[in-house]
Design an enzyme around this catalytic site. Structure first.
Site: not given
Length: 360
Positions: A63-64, A102, A250
């Site tokens: 989850g961003a 990420r 995101d």
């Protein structure tokens, strides 16, 4: 011990903040291992930035917003671990390790830039340790406040008076944020105000965040949820009780394009065909005004075992090629509203985005 987990502070409006997934204790960070949910609730205790980076990369935390919060705490842990007087170089190395974890979620880089700016203003390692911890705590607390504000903003454009159903994708709740949630925060708010009939939750292949996380979060809070296979979304929409598709993000670009969990783009196409409105809910830290459009967003691809297997059970030949993008990009013209803590942008475009976030 410093505990700034969301439940540590009662909210004036007594909202259900949701399951805590990030706990900070001043000397260590604890993350709920989301890979094991719903079968097992295990917390991992972390004391080094490299450990936090591994947890981000390996989907312990996802989850961003939650990734950005965790990365900020990772920088604070890095400062605690440094012992030599020449502290700036090892701190920069720790930031680089976190940044590599990420590539798509812009909140990660936003949080790291903010932490770098705090470190730059510090004269000593002792000062950096103190100020970086405070900055990470502030990022965490601000995210929760933003979630609560977004939920209220979203309801201002959801004009149906009778209870209605919504469809959501992936997990955007307290598990994916500092508490309450982005898209799932809006859904929580609808439930609290008596306007929610039902949530349809896509299972969200291949990591099954909808099955393992969203259905778990909502069902344990008594919010009516029906889990569905991703491929059932069109048929659910055709039945007529879904009024909104509500998802997170995101990365949001300067023209209003949105990168989100793979499968979001197809939902937007389906929603437009069925006359259902499509809402994206994300904090302003997800907005990247330096990126002109979704065409420039780096899309993370992961290895094929995630698709060939589930929980170790083989679903496909091990030799088959797999295309496994984590995200897709939904063009702005398919989005009815983008909601941040700063308000609602209806019919997002380069012009309407600039009115809120300034020129790129």
């Amino acid at each position: 011990m410093t505990d700034i987990s969301p439940n540590a502070n009662d909210q004036a409006d007594q909202r259900t903040i949701g399951t805590v997934a990030i706990r900070w204790h001043g000397h260590q960070l604890e993350l709920l291992d989301q890979r094991l949910l719903p079968a097992d609730e295990q917390w991992l205790a972390l004391t080094e930035a490299a450990e936090v980076a591994s947890c981000i990369r390996d989907m312990v935390v996802r989850g961003a917003p939650a990734i950005g919060i965790s990365a900020a705490y990772g920088v604070a842990l890095a400062a605690r671990a440094i012992e030599e007087d020449q502290w700036r170089e090892p701190l920069a190395e720790a930031v680089a390790i976190l940044a590599a974890s990420r590539p798509t979620a812009v909140n990660l880089f936003w949080a790291l830039r903010r932490m770098e700016a705090v470190a730059e203003a510090c004269s000593t390692l002792e000062e950096a340790r103190e100020q970086l911890a405070k900055a990470a705590e502030a990022i965490h607390a601000e995210d929760l406040a933003a979630n609560l504000a977004m939920a209220d903003h979203a309801l201002s454009v959801m004009t149906d008076e009778a209870p209605f159903s919504v469809l959501t994708h992936c997990n955007t709740g307290a598990l994916a944020t500092g508490g309450y949630g982005t898209a799932l925060g809006v859904i929580r708010r609808l439930h609290e105000t008596g306007r929610l009939q039902r949530v349809y939750a896509d299972e969200t292949r291949p990591w099954l965040q909808g099955s393992r996380l969203t259905a778990w979060e909502l069902s344990r809070e008594g919010i009516p949820v029906t889990l569905n296979a991703d491929g059932a979304a069109a048929w659910i929409m055709a039945r007529g009780d879904v009024r909104w598709v509500i998802v997170g993000a995101d990365r949001i670009t300067a023209n209003g394009d949105v990168a989100n969990k793979i499968g979001t783009y197809s939902l937007a196409v389906l929603a437009r065909h069925h006359g259902i409105r499509f809402m994206v809910v994300a904090p302003s830290s997800t907005v990247d005004m330096k990126m002109a459009s979704g065409a420039a967003i780096p899309i993370e691809e992961r290895e094929g075992t995630e698709v060939r297997q589930v929980g170790g059970a083989v679903l496909a030949p091990q030799s088959v090629d797999v295309f496994n993008p984590v995200f897709d990009v939904t063009p702005a013209e398919l989005i009815d509203a983008i909601v941040t803590e700063q308000g609602v942008i209806e019919q997002p475009s380069a012009e309407t985005m600039a009115q809120v976030f300034g020129q790129p």
